[in-house]
Design a protein around this motif. Structure first.
Motif, PDB file in Angstrom:
ATOM      1  N   ASP A 213       1.120  -1.497  -0.367  1.00  0.00           N
ATOM      2  CA  ASP A 213       0.044  -0.509   0.336  1.00  0.00           C
ATOM      3  C   ASP A 213       1.212   1.320   0.085  1.00  0.00           C
ATOM      4  O   ASP A 213       1.811   0.985   0.901  1.00  0.00           O
ATOM      5  CB  ASP A 213      -0.882   0.189   1.190  1.00  0.00           C
ATOM      6  N   ARG A 214       0.491   1.767  -1.044  1.00  0.00           N
ATOM      7  CA  ARG A 214       1.212   3.219  -1.297  1.00  0.00           C
ATOM      8  C   ARG A 214       1.653   4.243   0.100  1.00  0.00           C
ATOM      9  O   ARG A 214       2.395   4.695   0.427  1.00  0.00           O
ATOM     10  CB  ARG A 214       1.189   4.142  -2.455  1.00  0.00           C
ATOM     11  N   SER A 215       0.074   4.274   0.923  1.00  0.00           N
ATOM     12  CA  SER A 215      -0.494   4.966   1.852  1.00  0.00           C
ATOM     13  C   SER A 215       0.306   4.657   2.491  1.00  0.00           C
ATOM     14  O   SER A 215       0.596   5.949   3.944  1.00  0.00           O
ATOM     15  CB  SER A 215      -1.862   5.306   1.751  1.00  0.00           C
ATOM     16  N   LEU A 216       1.399   3.935   2.885  1.00  0.00           N
ATOM     17  CA  LEU A 216       1.702   3.185   4.244  1.00  0.00           C
ATOM     18  C   LEU A 216       2.989   3.778   3.620  1.00  0.00           C
ATOM     19  O   LEU A 216       4.027   4.553   5.454  1.00  0.00           O
ATOM     20  CB  LEU A 216       2.121   2.071   4.440  1.00  0.00           C
ATOM     21  N   LEU A 217       3.912   4.056   2.901  1.00  0.00           N
ATOM     22  CA  LEU A 217       5.394   4.849   2.783  1.00  0.00           C
ATOM     23  C   LEU A 217       4.650   6.065   2.729  1.00  0.00           C
ATOM     24  O   LEU A 217       5.609   7.378   3.380  1.00  0.00           O
ATOM     25  CB  LEU A 217       5.306   5.375   1.349  1.00  0.00           C
ATOM     26  N   GLU A 218       3.571   6.419   2.214  1.00  0.00           N
ATOM     27  CA  GLU A 218       3.269   7.710   2.620  1.00  0.00           C
ATOM     28  C   GLU A 218       3.008   8.179   4.251  1.00  0.00           C
ATOM     29  O   GLU A 218       3.340  10.219   4.257  1.00  0.00           O
ATOM     30  CB  GLU A 218       2.059   8.355   1.689  1.00  0.00           C
ATOM     31  N   ALA A 219       2.238   7.735   4.651  1.00  0.00           N
ATOM     32  CA  ALA A 219       2.195   8.424   5.864  1.00  0.00           C
ATOM     33  C   ALA A 219       4.036   7.856   6.389  1.00  0.00           C
ATOM     34  O   ALA A 219       4.264   9.101   7.104  1.00  0.00           O
ATOM     35  CB  ALA A 219       1.725   6.643   6.699  1.00  0.00           C
ATOM     36  N   ALA A 220       4.375   6.675   6.408  1.00  0.00           N
ATOM     37  CA  ALA A 220       5.373   7.278   7.185  1.00  0.00           C
ATOM     38  C   ALA A 220       6.413   8.344   6.604  1.00  0.00           C
ATOM     39  O   ALA A 220       7.467   8.996   7.595  1.00  0.00           O
ATOM     40  CB  ALA A 220       6.833   6.015   6.726  1.00  0.00           C
ATOM     41  N   GLN A 221       6.574   8.761   5.633  1.00  0.00           N
ATOM     42  CA  GLN A 221       7.223   9.674   4.788  1.00  0.00           C
ATOM     43  C   GLN A 221       6.821  11.249   5.984  1.00  0.00           C
ATOM     44  O   GLN A 221       7.501  12.097   6.399  1.00  0.00           O
ATOM     45  CB  GLN A 221       7.071  10.320   3.782  1.00  0.00           C
ATOM     46  N   THR A 222       5.090  11.696   5.864  1.00  0.00           N
ATOM     47  CA  THR A 222       4.875  12.453   7.013  1.00  0.00           C
ATOM     48  C   THR A 222       5.127  12.405   8.550  1.00  0.00           C
ATOM     49  O   THR A 222       5.066  13.332   9.082  1.00  0.00           O
ATOM     50  CB  THR A 222       3.015  12.465   7.303  1.00  0.00           C
ATOM     51  N   LEU A 223       5.796  11.209   8.600  1.00  0.00           N
ATOM     52  CA  LEU A 223       5.759  11.135  10.117  1.00  0.00           C
ATOM     53  C   LEU A 223       7.798  11.162  10.257  1.00  0.00           C
ATOM     54  O   LEU A 223       8.774  11.258  11.535  1.00  0.00           O
ATOM     55  CB  LEU A 223       5.912   9.568  10.464  1.00  0.00           C
ATOM     56  N   GLY A 224       7.759  11.852   8.794  1.00  0.00           N
ATOM     57  CA  GLY A 224       9.512  12.527   9.164  1.00  0.00           C
ATOM     58  C   GLY A 224      10.406  11.215   8.570  1.00  0.00           C
ATOM     59  O   GLY A 224      11.594  11.282   8.819  1.00  0.00           O
ATOM     60  N   ALA A 225      10.179   9.842   8.251  1.00  0.00           N
ATOM     61  CA  ALA A 225      11.012   9.011   8.098  1.00  0.00           C
ATOM     62  C   ALA A 225      11.717   9.744   6.119  1.00  0.00           C
ATOM     63  O   ALA A 225      10.748  10.132   5.461  1.00  0.00           O
ATOM     64  CB  ALA A 225      10.501   7.590   7.412  1.00  0.00           C
ATOM     65  N   LYS A 226      13.091   9.010   6.339  1.00  0.00           N
ATOM     66  CA  LYS A 226      13.696   9.720   4.825  1.00  0.00           C
ATOM     67  C   LYS A 226      13.823   8.348   4.290  1.00  0.00           C
ATOM     68  O   LYS A 226      13.275   7.445   4.705  1.00  0.00           O
ATOM     69  CB  LYS A 226      15.243  10.517   5.402  1.00  0.00           C
ATOM     70  N   PRO A 227      13.704   9.089   2.684  1.00  0.00           N
ATOM     71  CA  PRO A 227      13.286   7.681   1.988  1.00  0.00           C
ATOM     72  C   PRO A 227      14.553   6.464   2.102  1.00  0.00           C
ATOM     73  O   PRO A 227      13.852   5.950   1.688  1.00  0.00           O
ATOM     74  CB  PRO A 227      14.133   8.658   0.583  1.00  0.00           C
ATOM     75  N   PRO A 228      15.618   6.915   2.135  1.00  0.00           N
ATOM     76  CA  PRO A 228      16.598   5.385   3.362  1.00  0.00           C
ATOM     77  C   PRO A 228      15.880   4.736   4.043  1.00  0.00           C
ATOM     78  O   PRO A 228      16.294   3.562   3.862  1.00  0.00           O
ATOM     79  CB  PRO A 228      18.330   6.473   3.135  1.00  0.00           C
ATOM     80  N   GLN A 229      15.192   5.381   4.738  1.00  0.00           N
ATOM     81  CA  GLN A 229      14.562   4.758   5.750  1.00  0.00           C
ATOM     82  C   GLN A 229      13.660   4.008   5.748  1.00  0.00           C
ATOM     83  O   GLN A 229      12.792   2.825   6.001  1.00  0.00           O
ATOM     84  CB  GLN A 229      14.637   5.463   7.062  1.00  0.00           C
ATOM     85  N   LEU A 230      12.899   4.292   4.490  1.00  0.00           N
ATOM     86  CA  LEU A 230      11.433   3.817   4.493  1.00  0.00           C
ATOM     87  C   LEU A 230      11.954   2.282   3.617  1.00  0.00           C
ATOM     88  O   LEU A 230      11.147   1.550   4.053  1.00  0.00           O
ATOM     89  CB  LEU A 230      10.844   4.783   2.778  1.00  0.00           C
TER      90      LEU A 230
END
Lengths: 297, 453
Positions: free
Chosen positions: B319-336
């Motif tokens: 689910d893409r929205s999990l990635l989006e949620a993580a990003q809005t929580l401050g996760a940087k792309p390498p952390q994803l």
């Protein structure tokens, strides 16, 4: 029968004083001339055009509009999940370039991480930003307590009801202590009763926390009940139709749904969102397929 | 309505647990029952006769020994042929002019041995003593004088008469075996006996069970034990599979996450998987020589390319929205990748690997045939060549049982590893119906999360 309603712009002295106070506070979120254009196979589509508004600290702004008016695009741009074509979005005066922890977001589809417990979900933002486990855990506990789910801190999301999931999502976003909380129709998937409960919860949380909220909805009552101001978007392309200052005094509760100020605001929103002209355009053809002769209407 | 009174056939409705358990058990018992019926009901099929006692015929090039199958149509001809041989023998014995011939002793010795298979199956003679003429001679005496009565199989009256008639001629020479004392005139031939049987490619269940038992409890003729061959086969499967997974999973995850990897690797892999793995067997033998390496390589080729594509697809389904949620929580792309993508796809990845392990098993058979044949497949091949199908079936079933049990175990273990995946998403869930077998009353379904607020 037509009720005699006051003008929605009439404000009691207390309400007027409150708006004056809000306007004094610093602007947390500034949107200036925001325009978004998509390239589609059938040519360029303008989703948002010259959207400009400010949200002050601890203000509650709801965004309302017909479906397809660009509400979701707007909030995704604010969150940094989509790029804008023209204009600028500033948080505390700094332009937004991508997603960031100072803008928390709550999605309609919960988006909890299914492999993490409630507590770990809430800790997620703190952990990815480098907070140590012990601190993150105690902070997470505090936020879980605030949304009233302490008993469920070790449950997994699939064990929770929709309303509980959304409370976890709110706690998770708040645990990062963002400047702005962006909410994209967060209660849209909930049943009417849970939804009403969640609105009360949200108002309570908002009162207890220093947070500025931008809240997208298509439910008129929800928009009025929660908001200080309502941003009404007009579709094709999405533009700001009106920014309404809600004359209903705080603290709010569902009992105010039938007060004159509330109804007056609601009437105005109806006019803006469902103009009389739009009601007549899609008339059904007058075909009758009934054999029983009596009237049902 | 009580669960037991409901209709059995309701569209897309689950059956109560007891019924589900019953049908699950039946799905295994029915094929076995059919096998038993076909094997043990003589009038259903049984196109062959399995010889219990055979005879040699002069001037007939094909010889049959006890244990051979002849067709049901041919058997009477065979029997009549032996009877006419006997008639000719009696005719010549009746001729006073007929002279004995010392060369006949050799032939008579062979005719005495006709009884050996009957003696062995009656337990009077050990399998190694089929040519122990002294012992066989005693058995002729025993049957003729009535001290031994064959029961498994019983001799026909015709054959009992022949035994007595022959014994009269034998006893005239010597009471014990003495080649020189054997008559120089021909003895009568025992008439072939047999029972109706299915073709030897369909042995009866008990034959398979007995053979299977001896295969596991005694070393094979090569001196190896069957489990050693099994371990060898398992080693090949798992080496190939783990190697494919070790390279394929990271590559698949990268392809599903980054379009750059996807565009660089997937088109070629997509092309390569259409080249059947067995077509590389000769090449693999040339590169990796004859022993285990080319076999492992074949399992690898058979699974790797599918695996990369399947894992990439699974990764893309996150689910893409999990990635989006993580990003809005401050996760940087390498952390994803590590914090969201990998844990997010893990349960589905696990299922993919389970399915691909099944694929690896199917490549095993071909892999073991290339280079120096080895493992269970070599055993199946050799036994099959000698038409010992009663030894082939246990091994085939063994491979099936191991594959099935591994899969069921992995399915169960998934629930332990990933407690957060809803229970009803288990693909086969055999555990559930079998539990129902031991329940007296239908269970009330556990409260769903939605209702347990």
């Amino acid at each position: 029968m037509q009720l005699e309603l006051p003008d929605y712009r009439e404000q009691s002295p207390e309400v007027r004083a409150r708006f004056a106070k809000i306007a004094q506070r610093p602007v947390v979120l500034g949107v200036e001339g925001l325009t978004k254009r998509f390239q589609t196979p059938r040519g360029e589509v303008t989703a948002l055009e010259d959207v400009t508004f400010n949200v002050h600290r601890r203000e509650f702004l709801t965004v309302i509009g017909q479906s397809g008016c660009g509400k979701s695009t707007l909030i995704r741009i604010l969150a940094g999940l989509e790029t804008l074509t023209e204009g600028s979005v500033l948080v505390d005066g700094k332009p937004v370039t991508g997603p960031g922890p100072e803008r928390g977001m709550v999605f309609q589809g919960y988006t909890l991480f299914p492999w993490l417990t409630v507590k770990k979900n809430v800790m997620f933002g703190l952990r990815v930003r480098g907070t140590d486990t012990v601190t993150a855990e105690s902070e997470a506990r505090q936020w879980i307590e605030m949304v009233g789910l302490s008993k469920f801190e070790n449950s997994y999301p699939h064990e929770l009801s929709g309303g509980m999931k959304q409370r976890v999502a709110i706690a998770r976003a708040l645990a990062n202590q963002p400047r702005v909380l962006l909410m994209d129709e967060p209660f849209g998937a909930l049943d009417a009763q849970t939804r009403c409960q969640m609105q009360t919860y949200l108002l309570q949380i908002w009162r207890n926390v220093d947070i500025t909220i931008v809240f997208i909805t298509h439910d008129l009552d929800e928009a009025i009940l929660l908001a200080d101001r309502i941003l009404v978007l007009k579709p094709h392309p999405g533009r700001v139709e009106e920014l309404i200052e809600v004359p209903v005094p705080r603290p709010r509760d569902p009992g105010q749904l039938l007060t004159p100020e509330f109804l007056a605001t609601r009437k105005r929103l109806e006019e803006l969102i469902h103009p009389p002209s739009s009601a007549t355009t899609d008339k059904l053809p007058n075909l009758r397929l009934t054999t029983v002769g009596d009237e049902v209407e | 309505m009580p669960a037991d009174k409901q209709h059995w056939f309701r569209i897309r409705e689950e059956l109560p647990p007891r019924r589900a358990a019953l049908l699950t058990a039946a799905s295994f018992l029915l094929p076995i029952a059919i096998w038993c019926i076909v094997s043990y009901t003589p009038f259903i099929w049984h196109p062959d006769v399995k010889l219990q006692l055979s005879a040699m015929r002069e001037g007939v090039s094909t010889t049959y020994t006890a244990g051979d199958h002849v067709s049901r149509d041919f058997f009477p001809t065979f029997v009549e042929g032996v009877r006419s041989d006997n008639a000719a023998i009696r005719e010549s014995l009746a001729d006073p002019e007929f002279k004995g011939n010392s060369a006949m002793r050799r032939e008579n010795q062979r005719r005495l041995r006709q009884l050996a298979p009957v003696a062995i199956s009656n337990g009077w003679l050990s399998a190694g003593d089929a040519e122990n003429d002294a012992a066989i001679y005693e058995i002729w005496k025993g049957i003729a004088t009535g001290t031994l009565v064959p029961t498994r199989p019983a001799l026909t009256d015709e054959n009992l008469a022949i035994v007595r008639e022959n014994w009269a001629a034998l006893a005239a020479g010597s009471e014990t075996f003495d080649f020189k004392a054997l008559p120089d005139k021909p003895l009568l031939k025992l008439v072939p006996q047999g029972r109706l049987a299915n073709p030897n490619y369909l042995p009866a269940p008990h034959e398979v069970v007995i053979k299977g038992w001896t295969l596991f409890t005694q070393p094979l003729s090569s001196g190896q034990w069957l489990y050693q061959r099994l371990m060898h086969s398992i080693t090949i499967v798992f080496s190939g599979f783990l190697l494919a997974a070790a390279i394929g999973v990271p590559l698949g995850v990268l392809c599903g996450t980054y379009d750059a990897f996807s565009k660089l690797f997937e088109p070629f892999i997509d092309f390569f998987r259409y080249m059947p793995a067995p077509t590389f067997s000769m090449l693999l033998v040339a590169v990796f020589l004859a022993h285990d390496a080319p076999k492992i390589a074949l399992v690898f080729i058979g699974t790797f390319f599918q695996l990369v594509l399947v894992v990439a697809k699974t990764t893309r389904q996150l689910d893409r929205s999990l990635l989006e949620a993580a990003q809005t929580l401050g996760a940087k792309p390498p952390q994803l990748l590590g914090k969201v993508v990998v844990p997010g796809i893990l349960p589905d990845l696990y299922n993919d690997l389970r399915i691909l392990l099944g694929w690896a098993w199917t490549w095993l058979v071909i892999a073991e045939l290339i280079g120096v044949k080895s493992g269970l497949t070599e055993f199946i091949e050799t036994q099959g060549r000698y038409r010992n199908f009663d030894a082939v079936f246990p091994v085939i079933i063994l491979i099936g049982v191991i594959g099935f049990c591994t899969d069921q175990f992995l399915a169960w273990f998934r629930g332990i590893l990933f407690p957060y995946t809803a229970r009803n998403r288990r693909p086969l869930g055999l555990g559930l119906p079998f539990k129902g077998l031991f329940q007296r009353s239908p269970v009330i379904p556990a409260a769903t999360p939605e209702s347990s607020r």
